[in-house]
Structure formats: C-alpha cells, structure tokens
Design a protein around this motif. Structure first.
Motif, mmCIF file in Angstrom:
data_model
loop_
_atom_site.group_PDB
_atom_site.id
_atom_site.type_symbol
_atom_site.label_atom_id
_atom_site.label_comp_id
_atom_site.label_asym_id
_atom_site.label_seq_id
_atom_site.Cartn_x
_atom_site.Cartn_y
_atom_site.Cartn_z
ATOM 1 N N THR A 10 0.857 -1.185 0.000
ATOM 2 C CA THR A 10 0.000 0.000 0.000
ATOM 3 C C THR A 10 0.888 1.228 0.000
ATOM 4 O O THR A 10 1.893 1.275 0.709
ATOM 5 C CB THR A 10 -0.902 0.038 1.250
ATOM 6 O OG1 THR A 10 -1.743 -1.107 1.248
ATOM 7 C CG2 THR A 10 -1.765 1.278 1.281
ATOM 8 N N VAL A 11 0.516 2.218 -0.800
ATOM 9 C CA VAL A 11 1.196 3.503 -0.792
ATOM 10 C C VAL A 11 0.124 4.581 -0.906
ATOM 11 O O VAL A 11 -0.871 4.405 -1.615
ATOM 12 C CB VAL A 11 2.251 3.609 -1.920
ATOM 13 C CG1 VAL A 11 1.625 3.542 -3.295
ATOM 14 C CG2 VAL A 11 3.077 4.860 -1.769
ATOM 15 N N GLY A 12 0.300 5.654 -0.186
ATOM 16 C CA GLY A 12 -0.708 6.711 -0.215
ATOM 17 C C GLY A 12 -0.097 8.089 -0.061
ATOM 18 O O GLY A 12 1.017 8.236 0.448
ATOM 19 N N LEU A 13 -0.833 9.072 -0.520
ATOM 20 C CA LEU A 13 -0.447 10.471 -0.387
ATOM 21 C C LEU A 13 -1.647 11.252 0.135
ATOM 22 O O LEU A 13 -2.781 10.979 -0.257
ATOM 23 C CB LEU A 13 -0.030 11.062 -1.737
ATOM 24 C CG LEU A 13 1.226 10.524 -2.380
ATOM 25 C CD1 LEU A 13 1.366 11.081 -3.794
ATOM 26 C CD2 LEU A 13 2.443 10.882 -1.555
ATOM 27 N N SER A 14 -1.374 12.224 0.979
ATOM 28 C CA SER A 14 -2.433 13.073 1.501
ATOM 29 C C SER A 14 -1.922 14.506 1.530
ATOM 30 O O SER A 14 -0.776 14.752 1.873
ATOM 31 C CB SER A 14 -2.833 12.619 2.900
ATOM 32 O OG SER A 14 -3.899 13.395 3.387
ATOM 33 N N ARG A 15 -2.789 15.428 1.177
ATOM 34 C CA ARG A 15 -2.425 16.849 1.181
ATOM 35 C C ARG A 15 -3.565 17.620 1.804
ATOM 36 O O ARG A 15 -4.725 17.475 1.400
ATOM 37 C CB ARG A 15 -2.181 17.318 -0.252
ATOM 38 C CG ARG A 15 -1.880 18.771 -0.394
ATOM 39 C CD ARG A 15 -0.450 19.076 -0.005
ATOM 40 N NE ARG A 15 -0.172 20.443 -0.408
ATOM 41 C CZ ARG A 15 0.465 21.306 0.338
ATOM 42 N NH1 ARG A 15 0.941 20.941 1.492
ATOM 43 N NH2 ARG A 15 0.669 22.518 -0.084
ATOM 44 N N LYS A 16 -3.238 18.426 2.811
ATOM 45 C CA LYS A 16 -4.258 19.177 3.533
ATOM 46 C C LYS A 16 -4.275 20.627 3.053
ATOM 47 O O LYS A 16 -3.236 21.258 2.907
ATOM 48 C CB LYS A 16 -3.994 19.119 5.035
ATOM 49 C CG LYS A 16 -5.125 19.663 5.853
ATOM 50 C CD LYS A 16 -4.928 19.367 7.326
ATOM 51 C CE LYS A 16 -6.138 19.894 8.079
ATOM 52 N NZ LYS A 16 -6.058 19.659 9.502
ATOM 53 N N PHE A 17 -5.471 21.143 2.809
ATOM 54 C CA PHE A 17 -5.705 22.528 2.407
ATOM 55 C C PHE A 17 -6.729 23.112 3.383
ATOM 56 O O PHE A 17 -7.931 22.956 3.176
ATOM 57 C CB PHE A 17 -6.258 22.610 0.978
ATOM 58 C CG PHE A 17 -5.357 22.001 -0.051
ATOM 59 C CD1 PHE A 17 -4.326 22.728 -0.614
ATOM 60 C CD2 PHE A 17 -5.540 20.691 -0.450
ATOM 61 C CE1 PHE A 17 -3.500 22.173 -1.566
ATOM 62 C CE2 PHE A 17 -4.716 20.111 -1.404
ATOM 63 C CZ PHE A 17 -3.695 20.858 -1.961
ATOM 64 N N GLY A 18 -6.256 23.731 4.444
ATOM 65 C CA GLY A 18 -7.175 24.258 5.451
ATOM 66 C C GLY A 18 -7.906 23.133 6.149
ATOM 67 O O GLY A 18 -7.295 22.272 6.774
ATOM 68 N N ARG A 19 -9.234 23.108 6.023
ATOM 69 C CA ARG A 19 -10.051 22.077 6.682
ATOM 70 C C ARG A 19 -10.378 20.907 5.764
ATOM 71 O O ARG A 19 -11.154 20.033 6.115
ATOM 72 C CB ARG A 19 -11.344 22.698 7.203
ATOM 73 C CG ARG A 19 -11.074 23.705 8.303
ATOM 74 C CD ARG A 19 -12.311 24.292 8.922
ATOM 75 N NE ARG A 19 -13.536 24.031 8.192
ATOM 76 C CZ ARG A 19 -14.687 24.597 8.453
ATOM 77 N NH1 ARG A 19 -14.779 25.461 9.430
ATOM 78 N NH2 ARG A 19 -15.759 24.315 7.748
ATOM 79 N N ILE A 20 -9.783 20.882 4.561
ATOM 80 C CA ILE A 20 -10.028 19.793 3.613
ATOM 81 C C ILE A 20 -8.709 19.088 3.305
ATOM 82 O O ILE A 20 -7.689 19.727 3.070
ATOM 83 C CB ILE A 20 -10.664 20.322 2.314
ATOM 84 C CG1 ILE A 20 -12.052 20.873 2.611
ATOM 85 C CG2 ILE A 20 -10.725 19.231 1.255
ATOM 86 C CD1 ILE A 20 -12.747 21.463 1.417
ATOM 87 N N ALA A 21 -8.739 17.759 3.310
ATOM 88 C CA ALA A 21 -7.575 16.951 2.943
ATOM 89 C C ALA A 21 -7.943 16.097 1.735
ATOM 90 O O ALA A 21 -9.020 15.495 1.693
ATOM 91 C CB ALA A 21 -7.147 16.064 4.098
ATOM 92 N N LEU A 22 -7.075 16.070 0.742
ATOM 93 C CA LEU A 22 -7.237 15.215 -0.433
ATOM 94 C C LEU A 22 -6.323 14.009 -0.269
ATOM 95 O O LEU A 22 -5.150 14.158 0.095
ATOM 96 C CB LEU A 22 -6.887 15.977 -1.704
ATOM 97 C CG LEU A 22 -7.716 17.231 -1.970
ATOM 98 C CD1 LEU A 22 -7.206 17.932 -3.219
ATOM 99 C CD2 LEU A 22 -9.183 16.885 -2.113
ATOM 100 N N ASN A 23 -6.856 12.828 -0.546
ATOM 101 C CA ASN A 23 -6.116 11.587 -0.339
ATOM 102 C C ASN A 23 -6.111 10.738 -1.600
ATOM 103 O O ASN A 23 -7.122 10.672 -2.314
ATOM 104 C CB ASN A 23 -6.755 10.764 0.784
ATOM 105 C CG ASN A 23 -6.861 11.533 2.065
ATOM 106 O OD1 ASN A 23 -5.880 12.103 2.518
ATOM 107 N ND2 ASN A 23 -8.044 11.565 2.647
ATOM 108 N N THR A 24 -4.990 10.070 -1.852
ATOM 109 C CA THR A 24 -4.896 9.064 -2.901
ATOM 110 C C THR A 24 -4.171 7.854 -2.318
ATOM 111 O O THR A 24 -3.353 7.988 -1.404
ATOM 112 C CB THR A 24 -4.129 9.573 -4.143
ATOM 113 O OG1 THR A 24 -2.814 9.964 -3.739
ATOM 114 C CG2 THR A 24 -4.842 10.734 -4.794
ATOM 115 N N GLN A 25 -4.489 6.696 -2.858
ATOM 116 C CA GLN A 25 -3.889 5.477 -2.331
ATOM 117 C C GLN A 25 -3.888 4.410 -3.406
ATOM 118 O O GLN A 25 -4.822 4.320 -4.213
ATOM 119 C CB GLN A 25 -4.701 5.010 -1.127
ATOM 120 C CG GLN A 25 -4.174 3.782 -0.446
ATOM 121 C CD GLN A 25 -4.965 3.470 0.816
ATOM 122 O OE1 GLN A 25 -5.294 4.361 1.578
ATOM 123 N NE2 GLN A 25 -5.265 2.198 1.024
#
Length: 88
Positions: A10-25
């Motif tokens: 498993t590999v994943g990335l997450s990026r937070k922008f204020g109160r929203i986080a975008l995730n990929t995995q």
C-alpha cells in the motif's frame, strides 16, 4: 494450488488545504492461488482510491472516497465510501 505466501503493498499520499484533505492510495497484492481459473484469485490485483476529508467542525469529519480496480476483474469494479466521524 494455494500460494503459501502472498505479498501485499500500500502507498498513499495526503495533502491538507485548510479544513479539507485530499487523499490518494494504491493497494496491490499477489495472487492467492496459482493456476486458478478465477481471475480475482489467480492474478495480481491493484486498486486505486481517491477521496477527501472535510473537517466540518473541530474534531468532526465528513469523508468521501471512491476506489477503482486498476487491473480489470480482480476486485470490485468501483466502491464508494461516505462516513461521518467524531474524534474523542
């Protein structure tokens, strides 16, 4: 026919922008059986997932994600997740 060892990754990335986080995995695994006529059991499987987490109010999160089988017919074609979480 059963493989004694099956690799998972498993590999994943997450990026937070204020109160929203975008995730990929990406999730992958080796075949569970060799020489199987059933594709989900005898083939490498890879799934991709994308989603977002919104912090509606402090410590309360609304989450949405969708996953797709990237190797056809080895896992569910598409799956959706919607959840509301309260941290305590």
């Amino acid at each position: 026919q059963q493989n004694r060892q099956v690799s998972f990754g498993t590999v994943g990335l997450s990026r937070k922008f204020g109160r929203i986080a975008l995730n990929t995995q990406l999730d992958a695994h080796a075949p569970f059986y060799h020489d199987s006529q059933l594709r989900p059991l005898g083939t490498f499987a890879v799934q991709g997932l994308a989603g977002l987490i919104w912090e509606v109010v402090p410590r309360r999160f609304l989450e949405f994600s969708a996953s797709e089988d990237l190797v056809a017919n080895t896992s569910p074609d598409v799956a959706f997740n919607l959840s509301l979480t309260q941290a305590f």
